[in-house]
Design an enzyme around this catalytic site. Structure first.
Site, PDB file in Angstrom:
ATOM      1  N   THR A  77      -4.054   5.994   2.020  1.00 52.35           N
ATOM      2  CA  THR A  77      -4.549   7.166   2.252  1.00 52.35           C
ATOM      3  C   THR A  77      -5.695   8.141   1.825  1.00 52.35           C
ATOM      4  OG1 THR A  77      -3.004   7.165   4.000  1.00 52.35           O
ATOM      5  CG2 THR A  77      -3.928   9.301   3.935  1.00 52.35           C
ATOM      6  N   ARG A 124       0.151  10.607   1.171  1.00 50.05           N
ATOM      7  CA  ARG A 124       0.627  11.047   2.759  1.00 50.05           C
ATOM      8  C   ARG A 124       0.975  13.193   1.828  1.00 50.05           C
ATOM      9  NH1 ARG A 124       0.625   7.947   7.214  1.00 50.05           N
ATOM     10  NH2 ARG A 124      -1.656   6.212   7.090  1.00 50.05           N
ATOM     11  N   GLU A 166       0.728  -0.933  -0.069  1.00 52.31           N
ATOM     12  CA  GLU A 166       0.496   0.238   0.219  1.00 52.31           C
ATOM     13  C   GLU A 166       0.906   1.616  -0.217  1.00 52.31           C
ATOM     14  OE1 GLU A 166      -2.679  -0.108   3.671  1.00 52.31           O
ATOM     15  OE2 GLU A 166      -3.573   2.156   3.323  1.00 52.31           O
ATOM     16  N   LYS A 183     -11.433  -1.885   6.870  1.00 50.25           N
ATOM     17  CA  LYS A 183     -10.006  -1.716   7.321  1.00 50.25           C
ATOM     18  C   LYS A 183     -10.079  -1.635   9.424  1.00 50.25           C
ATOM     19  CE  LYS A 183      -6.427   1.897   8.012  1.00 50.25           C
ATOM     20  NZ  LYS A 183      -5.422   2.754   7.180  1.00 50.25           N
TER      21      LYS A 183
HETATM   22  C1  3PG Z   1      -2.798   3.895   7.786  1.00 47.68           C
HETATM   23  O1  3PG Z   1      -2.366   4.904   7.800  1.00 47.68           O
HETATM   24  O2  3PG Z   1      -2.978   2.997   8.339  1.00 47.68           O
HETATM   25  C2  3PG Z   1      -1.443   3.919   9.660  1.00 47.68           C
HETATM   26  O3  3PG Z   1      -0.761   5.299   9.881  1.00 47.68           O
HETATM   27  C3  3PG Z   1      -0.689   2.922   9.698  1.00 47.68           C
HETATM   28  O4  3PG Z   1       0.054   2.662  10.665  1.00 47.68           O
HETATM   29  P1  3PG Z   1       1.060   2.716  11.163  1.00 47.68           P
HETATM   30  O5  3PG Z   1       2.221   3.292  10.922  1.00 47.68           O
HETATM   31  O6  3PG Z   1       0.978   2.632  12.591  1.00 47.68           O
HETATM   32  O7  3PG Z   1       1.693   1.114  11.062  1.00 47.68           O
END
Ligand code: 3PG
Length: 212
Positions: free
Chosen positions: A70, A46, A42, A130
């Site tokens: 995101t 961002r 993925e 999710k």
């Molecule tokens: C996401 O976008 O799913 C989370 O910000 C990921 O979280 P993590 O950085 O704790 O793995």
């Protein structure tokens, strides 16, 4: 696509997150993850360069399933799909994005953390979501509680997952796979320590095998 994605995730139920503007680094990181046994990736949208990073991974690697994470708006969803994203991940549930992806037969994992959100996803026709942010939203006990009510729903816990708790999450029967950024530490990506990324991916594959 959905069938192949499900097959890959049942073999290695871990989805690493990449968030990198430098296209060469994004590609090298994706290859390092694949070498460690993780082929579903993925790329999180961002930063301004994230979509270019995803496009480079799609163009310059082979055998990976690459999704966009995101994703916040329907326009952005359409744009990343035009760029070749094979699945969509959102931090929350936006009906028009979910409906569009269902209509286009694109796998989508919208973030949910309450029974109300999971029920709304269910009503829209989704059977996979999710669970985000997994550790803050109640972790394994909350997943078990949601799983006992929504018997057909499958969850992808993400947010606060790491090698330390991956096994516990994967032991929950309703969990399809776990996502996380712990596999791509910023310093390893910035410093080009791809061997460290491959080692983290292999470790995660080993934990997954032991948990299932
Ligand atoms: C996401 O976008 O799913 C989370 O910000 C990921 O979280 P993590 O950085 O704790 O793995």
């Amino acid at each position: 696509m959905h069938e192949e994605l499900t097959k890959r995730l049942s073999a290695a139920p871990v989805v690493p997150l990449i968030g990198e503007d430098d296209t060469a680094k994004a590609v090298a990181t994706a290859n390092a993850l694949a070498e460690g046994g993780l082929s579903v990736i993925e790329v999180v949208m961002r930063s301004d360069g994230a979509q270019r990073g995803m496009e480079a991974i799609i163009a310059e690697t082979e055998g990976l399933i690459v999704g966009a994470g995101t994703v916040l708006t329907l326009d952005q969803c359409k744009s990343v799909l035009d760029s070749g994203a094979q699945f969509i991940v959102c931090p929350g549930l936006v009906d028009e994005i979910a409906e569009y992806c269902l209509d286009q037969n694109v796998p989508i994992y919208p973030g949910t953390m309450t029974a109300g959100e999971v029920q709304r996803a269910y009503a829209l026709g989704l059977r996979e979501v999710k669970f985000f942010p997994a550790s803050l939203a109640g972790g394994v006990p909350m997943l078990k509680a949601l799983g006992s009510v929504f018997r057909e729903m499958r969850f992808m816990p993400t947010g606060g997952v790491s090698a330390a708790n991956l096994g516990e999450f994967l032991a929950v029967p309703s969990v399809i796979a776990c996502g996380g950024s712990w596999l791509t530490p910023k310093d390893a990506v910035a410093g080009g320590d791809y061997a460290a990324i491959t080692a983290l991916a292999s470790e995660a594959v080993g934990i997954a095998k032991a948990a299932r």
